[in-house]
Design a protein around this motif. Structure first.
Motif, PDB file in Angstrom:
ATOM      1  N   ILE A  99      40.953  -3.074  54.592  1.00 33.37           N
ATOM      2  CA  ILE A  99      41.949  -2.669  54.541  1.00 33.37           C
ATOM      3  C   ILE A  99      43.401  -3.905  53.607  1.00 33.37           C
ATOM      4  O   ILE A  99      44.440  -3.169  53.169  1.00 33.37           O
ATOM      5  CB  ILE A  99      43.517  -2.314  55.637  1.00 33.37           C
ATOM      6  CG1 ILE A  99      42.382  -1.280  56.528  1.00 33.37           C
ATOM      7  CG2 ILE A  99      44.390  -1.787  55.183  1.00 33.37           C
ATOM      8  CD1 ILE A  99      41.841  -0.033  56.214  1.00 33.37           C
ATOM      9  N   ASP A 103      45.685  -2.903  50.039  1.00 33.88           N
ATOM     10  CA  ASP A 103      46.899  -2.754  50.207  1.00 33.88           C
ATOM     11  C   ASP A 103      47.138  -4.441  48.926  1.00 33.88           C
ATOM     12  O   ASP A 103      47.756  -3.616  47.766  1.00 33.88           O
ATOM     13  CB  ASP A 103      47.659  -3.670  51.494  1.00 33.88           C
ATOM     14  CG  ASP A 103      47.204  -3.053  52.074  1.00 33.88           C
ATOM     15  OD1 ASP A 103      47.308  -1.383  52.469  1.00 33.88           O
ATOM     16  OD2 ASP A 103      47.345  -3.206  53.529  1.00 33.88           O
ATOM     17  N   GLU A 131      43.823   8.488  53.967  1.00 33.46           N
ATOM     18  CA  GLU A 131      44.090   7.685  55.824  1.00 33.46           C
ATOM     19  C   GLU A 131      42.588   7.520  56.407  1.00 33.46           C
ATOM     20  O   GLU A 131      42.410   6.923  57.538  1.00 33.46           O
ATOM     21  CB  GLU A 131      45.272   7.668  56.567  1.00 33.46           C
ATOM     22  CG  GLU A 131      45.562   7.623  57.851  1.00 33.46           C
ATOM     23  CD  GLU A 131      46.815   7.707  58.481  1.00 33.46           C
ATOM     24  OE1 GLU A 131      47.122   7.216  59.546  1.00 33.46           O
ATOM     25  OE2 GLU A 131      47.848   8.948  58.274  1.00 33.46           O
ATOM     26  N   TYR A 133      39.663   7.799  56.099  1.00 36.63           N
ATOM     27  CA  TYR A 133      38.833   6.381  55.468  1.00 36.63           C
ATOM     28  C   TYR A 133      38.672   5.499  56.217  1.00 36.63           C
ATOM     29  O   TYR A 133      37.717   4.419  55.553  1.00 36.63           O
ATOM     30  CB  TYR A 133      39.212   6.233  53.750  1.00 36.63           C
ATOM     31  CG  TYR A 133      38.505   7.335  52.928  1.00 36.63           C
ATOM     32  CD1 TYR A 133      38.405   8.513  53.465  1.00 36.63           C
ATOM     33  CD2 TYR A 133      38.042   7.551  51.826  1.00 36.63           C
ATOM     34  CE1 TYR A 133      37.868   9.957  52.308  1.00 36.63           C
ATOM     35  CE2 TYR A 133      37.375   8.134  50.978  1.00 36.63           C
ATOM     36  CZ  TYR A 133      36.928   9.555  51.065  1.00 36.63           C
ATOM     37  OH  TYR A 133      36.567   9.912  50.342  1.00 36.63           O
ATOM     38  N   THR A 134      40.055   4.935  56.763  1.00 33.71           N
ATOM     39  CA  THR A 134      39.786   3.595  56.987  1.00 33.71           C
ATOM     40  C   THR A 134      39.028   3.809  58.411  1.00 33.71           C
ATOM     41  O   THR A 134      38.831   2.902  59.004  1.00 33.71           O
ATOM     42  CB  THR A 134      41.452   3.400  57.683  1.00 33.71           C
ATOM     43  OG1 THR A 134      41.848   4.433  58.818  1.00 33.71           O
ATOM     44  CG2 THR A 134      42.192   3.496  56.452  1.00 33.71           C
ATOM     45  N   ASP A 135      38.573   5.080  58.681  1.00 34.54           N
ATOM     46  CA  ASP A 135      37.633   4.474  59.994  1.00 34.54           C
ATOM     47  C   ASP A 135      36.611   4.634  60.260  1.00 34.54           C
ATOM     48  O   ASP A 135      35.832   4.549  60.515  1.00 34.54           O
ATOM     49  CB  ASP A 135      37.988   6.322  61.028  1.00 34.54           C
ATOM     50  CG  ASP A 135      39.260   6.609  61.488  1.00 34.54           C
ATOM     51  OD1 ASP A 135      40.223   6.125  61.989  1.00 34.54           O
ATOM     52  OD2 ASP A 135      40.458   7.754  61.566  1.00 34.54           O
ATOM     53  N   GLN A 137      34.793   2.201  58.139  1.00 34.17           N
ATOM     54  CA  GLN A 137      34.315   0.382  58.045  1.00 34.17           C
ATOM     55  C   GLN A 137      35.308  -0.687  59.124  1.00 34.17           C
ATOM     56  O   GLN A 137      36.374  -0.321  59.896  1.00 34.17           O
ATOM     57  CB  GLN A 137      35.270   0.767  56.944  1.00 34.17           C
ATOM     58  CG  GLN A 137      36.608   0.658  56.434  1.00 34.17           C
ATOM     59  CD  GLN A 137      36.819   0.319  54.954  1.00 34.17           C
ATOM     60  OE1 GLN A 137      36.652  -0.362  54.004  1.00 34.17           O
ATOM     61  NE2 GLN A 137      38.183   0.683  54.062  1.00 34.17           N
TER      62      GLN A 137
END
Length: 320
Positions: A99, A103, A131, A133-135, A137
């Motif tokens: 993440i 950023d 959002e 997609y953060t789940d 990895q």
């Protein structure tokens, strides 16, 4: 190869399933276990069980490159098994905090895309990761950082061939016993991998020249002279060098098409070129589209065939 098994792990992405390779000698090694989803975990566990193993038996996790469809679930495997992780040193910062990496990319590429002619609102959309997609990895600490030419013993010696372009820290693994290579996404049989722009390893304010690096890496894997490729998606590559040559030819032909376009039109921004090349591209696909175009403009720049100027903060390309 004996004691090597391919598991096709489901992903939530358009590319489809990712190939996980299991080496069942000198302990148990998995190469690219897949994204952090329950369906991926279930398939990995079932695939290992079919060969007499469990996730808890994994001793070593190898990562070909830091994209979530390949490494996302690796930390869960490590937590369950105590496995050691192995990846190229240029991938370790991304893997450790994906993440934070995103950023940094977002902060750099939004103004960069605007300087390439992309309208402000479209640039903002282009660098926004969905959002959900953060789940897919989890952060992954790397126990062993590889460099080009390092060897990993998985029951057979695998030589790490550093092949940046599709991603920094991309590695192909070449066994000492057979004329094959495990190519990750560097070479695929039915897809021409897109060398996406990203921040250069070790920096926050420099971009990669992804396509020139990728083409150099294609030449590098051709020099290995492995006959067959086992890619990260899809089928086995029966003629690895032939497929690499096809991809090289594809990019050189596209480069010449862009050169002809600029020659006929006059000075153009990278965004102008992208709109001509890929009309009606949705804003969510602008980043890969711009990565492709800028990559070919980088090739023309390296050949000293374009003059680069700036007008009102926007970069223009003209043919020399």
């Amino acid at each position: 190869m004996d004691d090597v098994h391919k598991l096709e792990i489901p992903t939530p992405f358009g590319v489809g399933r990712v190939n996980c390779y299991v080496f069942a000698a000198n302990g148990l090694t998995v190469l690219d276990p897949g994204p952090a989803t329950e369906s991926a975990y279930d398939k990995l566990a079932a695939g290992l069980d079919a060969h007499g193993f469990a996730v808890a038996d994994v001793d070593r996790v190898l990562i070909t490159h830091p994209h979530m469809d390949h490494f996302g679930i690796a930390n869960r495997v490590v937590e369950e098994s105590g496995a050691r992780t192995v990846a190229h040193r240029d991938a370790t910062r991304h893997l450790a905090d994906p993440i934070e990496h995103f950023d940094r990319e977002q902060a750099f590429f939004r103004p960069f895309l605007e300087s390439m002619g992309v309208p402000e609102q479209i640039a903002g959309t282009a660098v926004t990761l969905p959002e959900a997609y953060t789940d897919y990895q989890e952060p992954l600490a790397v126990d062993r950082e590889l460099t080009d030419g390092d060897v990993v013993d998985v029951g057979v010696d695998l030589t790490a061939v550093h092949t940046p372009g599709h991603a920094p820290g991309s590695v192909c693994f070449v066994p000492s016993t057979e004329s094959v290579a495990f190519t990750g996404d560097h070479v695929l049989q039915h897809i021409s991998p897109n060398p996406l722009l990203t921040v250069a390893p070790g920096t926050d304010d420099e971009r990669t020249r992804s396509l020139p690096a990728y083409l150099d890496s294609l030449d590098k894997i051709r020099a290995v002279e492995a006959a067959v490729g086992h890619g990260g998606h899809g089928e086995t590559i029966p003629d690895l060098n032939g497929r690499a040559e096809e991809i090289l030819d594809h990019h050189h032909r596209r480069k010449e098409r862009i050169a002809d376009m600029i020659d006929e039109t006059g000075p153009m921004t990278a965004y102008d070129v992208m709109q001509e090349m890929f009309p009606d591209l949705p804003a969510t696909e602008v980043f890969p589209g711009m990565s492709e175009v800028i990559g070919h403009l980088d090739l023309l720049e390296d050949e000293d065939r374009v003059a680069i100027s700036e007008e009102d903060g926007v970069t223009q390309y003209a043919l020399r």
